[in-house]
Each structure stands twice: as structure tokens, then as C-alpha cells.
Design a protein around this motif. Structure first.
Motif, PDB file in Angstrom:
ATOM      1  N   UNK A 112      18.892  -4.105 -18.351  1.00 19.93           N
ATOM      2  CA  UNK A 112      18.063  -4.041 -19.571  1.00 19.93           C
ATOM      3  C   UNK A 112      16.496  -4.121 -19.578  1.00 19.93           C
ATOM      4  N   UNK A 113      16.175  -4.465 -18.145  1.00 23.99           N
ATOM      5  CA  UNK A 113      14.598  -4.508 -18.018  1.00 23.99           C
ATOM      6  C   UNK A 113      14.160  -3.159 -17.844  1.00 23.99           C
ATOM      7  N   UNK A 114      12.610  -3.296 -18.073  1.00 27.06           N
ATOM      8  CA  UNK A 114      12.020  -2.120 -17.909  1.00 27.06           C
ATOM      9  C   UNK A 114      10.938  -2.274 -16.844  1.00 27.06           C
ATOM     10  N   UNK A 115      10.768  -1.491 -15.800  1.00 31.97           N
ATOM     11  CA  UNK A 115       9.699  -1.643 -14.984  1.00 31.97           C
ATOM     12  C   UNK A 115       8.911  -0.360 -14.787  1.00 31.97           C
ATOM     13  N   UNK A 116       7.454  -0.574 -14.687  1.00 32.13           N
ATOM     14  CA  UNK A 116       6.620   0.473 -14.880  1.00 32.13           C
ATOM     15  C   UNK A 116       6.705   1.341 -15.979  1.00 32.13           C
ATOM     16  N   UNK A 117       7.111   0.718 -17.248  1.00 29.18           N
ATOM     17  CA  UNK A 117       7.419   1.374 -18.471  1.00 29.18           C
ATOM     18  C   UNK A 117       8.590   2.378 -18.373  1.00 29.18           C
ATOM     19  N   UNK A 118       9.503   1.996 -17.619  1.00 32.93           N
ATOM     20  CA  UNK A 118      10.706   3.052 -17.221  1.00 32.93           C
ATOM     21  C   UNK A 118      11.905   2.096 -17.580  1.00 32.93           C
ATOM     22  N   UNK A 119      12.768   2.815 -18.040  1.00 30.33           N
ATOM     23  CA  UNK A 119      14.165   1.984 -17.944  1.00 30.33           C
ATOM     24  C   UNK A 119      15.181   2.523 -16.894  1.00 30.33           C
ATOM     25  N   UNK A 120      16.148   2.019 -16.781  1.00 24.72           N
ATOM     26  CA  UNK A 120      17.149   2.239 -15.669  1.00 24.72           C
ATOM     27  C   UNK A 120      17.787   3.533 -16.029  1.00 24.72           C
ATOM     28  N   UNK A 121      17.991   3.968 -17.275  1.00 18.90           N
ATOM     29  CA  UNK A 121      18.615   5.254 -17.787  1.00 18.90           C
ATOM     30  C   UNK A 121      17.636   6.469 -17.287  1.00 18.90           C
ATOM     31  N   UNK A 122      16.348   6.165 -17.582  1.00 15.64           N
ATOM     32  CA  UNK A 122      15.166   7.170 -16.792  1.00 15.64           C
ATOM     33  C   UNK A 122      15.448   7.479 -15.466  1.00 15.64           C
ATOM     34  N   UNK A 123      15.563   6.284 -14.656  1.00 17.24           N
ATOM     35  CA  UNK A 123      15.580   6.232 -13.173  1.00 17.24           C
ATOM     36  C   UNK A 123      16.822   7.116 -12.806  1.00 17.24           C
ATOM     37  N   UNK A 124      17.937   6.636 -13.605  1.00 15.32           N
ATOM     38  CA  UNK A 124      19.299   7.463 -13.165  1.00 15.32           C
ATOM     39  C   UNK A 124      19.128   8.715 -13.364  1.00 15.32           C
ATOM     40  N   UNK A 125      18.479   9.120 -14.604  1.00 14.85           N
ATOM     41  CA  UNK A 125      18.330  10.698 -14.861  1.00 14.85           C
ATOM     42  C   UNK A 125      17.425  11.311 -13.831  1.00 14.85           C
TER      43      UNK A 125
END
Length: 127
Positions: A28-41
Motif C-alpha cells: 500500500x506504500x507509495x514511492x516516488x509518488x507512484x503506487x505498486x499498481x503503477x509499477x506493475x503496469x
């Protein structure tokens, strides 16, 4: 300023490892203003591009093999042309046709160590 280039194979593997760790430890954490879902996409898009490149590489390799086989077939066939021109009384081994095939005319060949004389800018055997 140019962006740093990363080796694709190692980088894709590392991105998967980072994404898996993120998913296991802090989904559920955000890093660099991105979510895990964004990285997975993003990684899914990279994987699709890599799969497409692998497919294109495979097709290109298959096409190279076909081309090389065609070249070999036609190069073998070209022997018939060379031997045919050499044996053809209309042309023979001393014709321009024979020379244009990339072969050396009989009159141009140096046999042994006979002296040569200059004629029309070409070396010819002395008669």
C-alpha cells in the motif's frame, strides 16, 4: 543531458525483483509518488515489448536462414552458368562474358614464370 542506459536483461530481472519485494513488504506504500499498481503496469508493458522483440528477433533469424539457403542454392546453380559459358563455342573461356562472370580469361592467365609484356595496360604472356 542523456539518460543513462541500462542493460535490458539484467534491468528487467531487477525490476521484477523490486516489484515482488514491494508487493510482499509494503503493497500500500507509495514511492516516488507512484503506487505498486503503477509499477506493475509499467513492468507489464516492458515485458510485452521484450516479448515482441524476442519474436521479431526469432523471425529475423529465420529469415536470415532462409536467405542464406537461397543464396547457397543460387550460388550452386551459378556453377552451371560458369561451366556453360566456358563450354559454349559462342563464348568460351576467353570471352568478355566469361570475364564478366568474375573469371579470368585464358589469355590473361600467367602460366609458369614466362616473361610478360605490357599490352593495352594489361599483362599478357610473351609469345
Amino acid at each position: 543531458m542523456a539518460r543513462k542506459k541500462y542493460p535490458p536483461g539484467e534491468s528487467i530481472e531487477q525490476l521484477h525483483r523490486i516489484c515482488d519485494a514491494w508487493r510482499r513488504h509494503a503493497p500500500d506504500a507509495k514511492y516516488g509518488n507512484k503506487t505498486l499498481a503503477e509499477m506493475q503496469t509499467g513492468i507489464t508493458g516492458i515485458d510485452q515489448k521484450q516479448n515482441r522483440l524476442d519474436d521479431l528477433d526469432s523471425r529475423a533469424n529465420a529469415m536470415r536462414i532462409e536467405r542464406d539457403d537461397d543464396i547457397a542454392d543460387w550460388m550452386e546453380f551459378s556453377k552451371f552458368i560458369r561451366f556453360g559459358v566456358a563450354a559454349d563455342p559462342a563464348f568460351g573461356e576467353d570471352s568478355a562474358f566469361y570475364e564478366d562472370l568474375g573469371l579470368m580469361r585464358v589469355s590473361e592467365r600467367k602460366i609458369g614464370k614466362e616473361p610478360t609484356k605490357e599490352t593495352d595496360g594489361r599483362q599478357r604472356r610473351a609469345s
